[in-house]
Design a protein around this motif. Structure first.
Motif, PDB file in Angstrom:
ATOM      1  N   VAL A   1      28.000 -12.249  -1.260  1.00 36.60           N
ATOM      2  CA  VAL A   1      27.709 -11.961   0.142  1.00 36.60           C
ATOM      3  C   VAL A   1      29.050 -11.773   0.845  1.00 36.60           C
ATOM      4  O   VAL A   1      29.855 -12.704   0.920  1.00 36.60           O
ATOM      5  CB  VAL A   1      26.910 -13.104   0.801  1.00 36.60           C
ATOM      6  CG1 VAL A   1      26.755 -12.832   2.298  1.00 36.60           C
ATOM      7  CG2 VAL A   1      25.553 -13.267   0.139  1.00 36.60           C
TER       8      VAL A   1
ATOM      9  N   ILE B   1      25.828  -8.024  -1.189  1.00 38.24           N
ATOM     10  CA  ILE B   1      25.127  -7.958   0.099  1.00 38.24           C
ATOM     11  C   ILE B   1      26.188  -7.952   1.186  1.00 38.24           C
ATOM     12  O   ILE B   1      27.057  -8.828   1.229  1.00 38.24           O
ATOM     13  CB  ILE B   1      24.169  -9.153   0.276  1.00 38.24           C
ATOM     14  CG1 ILE B   1      23.124  -9.155  -0.853  1.00 38.24           C
ATOM     15  CG2 ILE B   1      23.486  -9.089   1.633  1.00 38.24           C
ATOM     16  CD1 ILE B   1      22.266 -10.403  -0.887  1.00 38.24           C
TER      17      ILE B   1
ATOM     18  N   VAL C   1      27.280  -7.968   5.074  1.00 37.35           N
ATOM     19  CA  VAL C   1      26.936  -8.294   6.465  1.00 37.35           C
ATOM     20  C   VAL C   1      27.984  -7.658   7.366  1.00 37.35           C
ATOM     21  O   VAL C   1      29.174  -7.966   7.264  1.00 37.35           O
ATOM     22  CB  VAL C   1      26.905  -9.820   6.680  1.00 37.35           C
ATOM     23  CG1 VAL C   1      26.561 -10.139   8.134  1.00 37.35           C
ATOM     24  CG2 VAL C   1      25.912 -10.481   5.738  1.00 37.35           C
TER      25      VAL C   1
ATOM     26  N   ALA D   1      22.735  -6.371   5.333  1.00 36.12           N
ATOM     27  CA  ALA D   1      22.084  -7.496   5.994  1.00 36.12           C
ATOM     28  C   ALA D   1      22.651  -7.596   7.402  1.00 36.12           C
ATOM     29  O   ALA D   1      23.841  -7.358   7.626  1.00 36.12           O
ATOM     30  CB  ALA D   1      22.308  -8.793   5.235  1.00 36.12           C
TER      31      ALA D   1
ATOM     32  N   GLU E   1      20.103 -13.887   6.864  1.00 39.32           N
ATOM     33  CA  GLU E   1      19.332 -12.884   6.119  1.00 39.32           C
ATOM     34  C   GLU E   1      19.975 -12.619   4.765  1.00 39.32           C
ATOM     35  O   GLU E   1      19.282 -12.494   3.743  1.00 39.32           O
ATOM     36  CB  GLU E   1      19.252 -11.579   6.921  1.00 39.32           C
ATOM     37  CG  GLU E   1      18.486 -10.471   6.191  1.00 39.32           C
ATOM     38  CD  GLU E   1      18.602  -9.113   6.883  1.00 39.32           C
ATOM     39  OE1 GLU E   1      18.140  -8.122   6.276  1.00 39.32           O
ATOM     40  OE2 GLU E   1      19.163  -9.037   7.995  1.00 39.32           O
ATOM     41  N   ALA E   2      21.302 -12.561   4.725  1.00 39.39           N
ATOM     42  CA  ALA E   2      22.007 -12.294   3.474  1.00 39.39           C
ATOM     43  C   ALA E   2      21.787 -13.419   2.467  1.00 39.39           C
ATOM     44  O   ALA E   2      21.586 -13.163   1.268  1.00 39.39           O
ATOM     45  CB  ALA E   2      23.504 -12.126   3.750  1.00 39.39           C
TER      46      ALA E   2
ATOM     47  N   ALA F   1      20.098 -13.044  -1.143  1.00 41.70           N
ATOM     48  CA  ALA F   1      20.847 -13.452  -2.334  1.00 41.70           C
ATOM     49  C   ALA F   1      20.001 -14.356  -3.223  1.00 41.70           C
ATOM     50  O   ALA F   1      19.988 -14.193  -4.453  1.00 41.70           O
ATOM     51  CB  ALA F   1      22.133 -14.165  -1.922  1.00 41.70           C
TER      52      ALA F   1
END
Length: 422
Positions: free
Chosen positions: A312, A371, A373, A389, A394-395, A399
């Motif tokens: 992330v 992911i 952000v 994301a 949300e991420a 994940a």
């Protein structure tokens, strides 16, 4: 539950991680380092006691045209702190010298007038002529690099009778460390020279990695270029988590830089872990201005995530993707395997703009899912084969879904750019 703060743009994002699956937050000991003086004192002390060369005011004696290389808008170098010290020392030795401040952009876009005002302030801009390097502008041919590439450097810098540079030192994902010789290559190099130095073979070399200079072919060419440009004096700083100077080194472009690199390696290294999910950032503004720069933090996270795991990345990317060629590589690719094979077949002299960044992002994507952000449109993130994301929460949820394990091992690297995994 452990709460971790991640730099993001001009602010921070935070998250609480369940203790039972949290491997820890990989925070370098630099975060608790106590500087041996104020930022001003550190810089002044370093400049007064240079490593490996005479003091700057001695070097400046008899010089008529002095050029100071400064970092561009993508680097958090405190030029307002460093430059007055350098200017005073130069004026002490050469009161009547013409001084030019040359912004070492490399192949980045030109620094804007507003960015220059923020970086230098009106008091500095009024003391010297300010120019911005153009990698397609006038150059002087300095022969060949050790690797065989043509060495073409900024004409203004080469025509100076004293070349000085400021900068900062942190780990760098393929040059080993930033700072020092990088003010010249890529800082004031012609586009063709930068492309050759960033060729696929060098990027794939096992010694071209964060925290390593030994046997690093990228570094070897860079140091040669700095010597060829007659870079006589540097002042480089190391920044703490709050972006304040905690260490400064000055003097010879190799010896002073090596001292700074040794400091960074000692205080920015953390033990490597193996996590299913790694959450990281690119250090916040100005280092997370675009996707291009965020590849640096992703490269660090790759070293801590298991094969097939999830990274992330938190990077605001307010300036967009960061490179047309970089974006184009992924938009036009038939598939990622073909793109990577195409890059690896490219001869050094045919290296394309941003190819190295694509190569490293491909390496990350081959190892783990990402992911992202950011403030970017979701379709732009997907173009880079990453999952968008809109928030850290949300991420994290995405994940966990990707990993599919009821209790995945999670690690945090709050500053992916400023952390070396050992």
């Amino acid at each position: 539950m452990p709460r971790v703060m991640f730099p993001y743009g001009h602010g921070q994002l935070e998250h609480e991680f369940p203790e039972e699956s949290f491997l820890g937050s990989l925070v370098p000991p630099l975060c608790s380092y106590v500087a041996e003086g104020t930022p001003q004192e550190l810089v002044e002390r370093a400049v007064r006691t240079p490593i490996g060369c005479p003091p700057l005011h001695i070097l400046a004696q008899g010089k008529r045209h002095v050029v100071i290389l400064v970092s561009d808008h993508t680097r958090p170098v405190p030029s307002r702190l460093i430059l007055p010290v350098l200017l005073a020392e130069i004026r002490r030795g050469a009161p009547k010298a013409q001084i030019t401040i040359l912004v070492a952009t490399g192949c980045h876009r030109a620094t804007t007038e507003e960015e220059l005002r923020k970086k230098l302030g009106p008091e500095l801009a009024g003391q010297a002529r300010v120019l911005v390097h153009d990698c397609d502008g006038p150059v002087i041919d300095c022969g060949y690099l050790p690797s065989g590439g043509r060495l073409l450097l900024n004409k203004t810098a080469l025509e100076a009778d004293l070349l000085v540079a400021e900068g900062f030192i942190e780990s760098h994902f393929f040059a080993g460390f930033s700072g020092g010789r990088k003010s010249v290559l890529p800082g004031i190099a012609d586009r063709r020279t930068v492309l050759y130095n960033h060729n696929a073979g060098f990027i794939a070399h096992p010694c071209a990695r964060a925290g390593n200079l030994l046997g690093n072919p990228v570094h070897a060419d860079m140091l040669y270029a700095a010597r060829a440009a007659r870079l006589a004096f540097i002042c480089n700083v190391v920044l703490g988590p709050d972006r304040n100077v905690v260490y400064a080194t000055a003097g010879d472009c190799a010896l002073a830089h090596e001292a700074g690199c040794a400091f960074v390696h000692k205080w920015c290294s953390v033990p490597r872990v193996a996590a299913d999910i790694v959450v990281t950032s690119n250090g916040g503004y100005p280092l997370d201005q675009n996707v291009y720069q965020a590849v640096k933090g992703l490269s660090t996270a790759q070293g801590a995530v298991k094969k097939g795991g999830v990274i992330v990345m938190l990077a605001q990317a307010a300036d967009g993707h960061g490179g047309e060629a970089f974006l184009s590589d992924f938009v036009r690719a038939r598939d990622l395997v073909h793109l990577e094979e195409t890059i690896m077949r490219t001869r050094p002299e045919d290296t394309r703009p941003d190819q190295w960044q694509s190569q490293i992002l491909l390496r990350v994507l081959r190892h783990a899912r990402v992911i992202f952000v950011s403030a970017l449109p979701p379709e732009l993130v997907r173009a880079f084969h990453m999952m968008p994301a809109s928030s850290l929460e949300e991420a994290i949820t995405l994940a966990h879904q990707c990993v599919g394990s009821p209790l995945p091992a999670v690690a945090a690297i709050p500053d992916g750019v400023g952390t070396i995994l050992r």
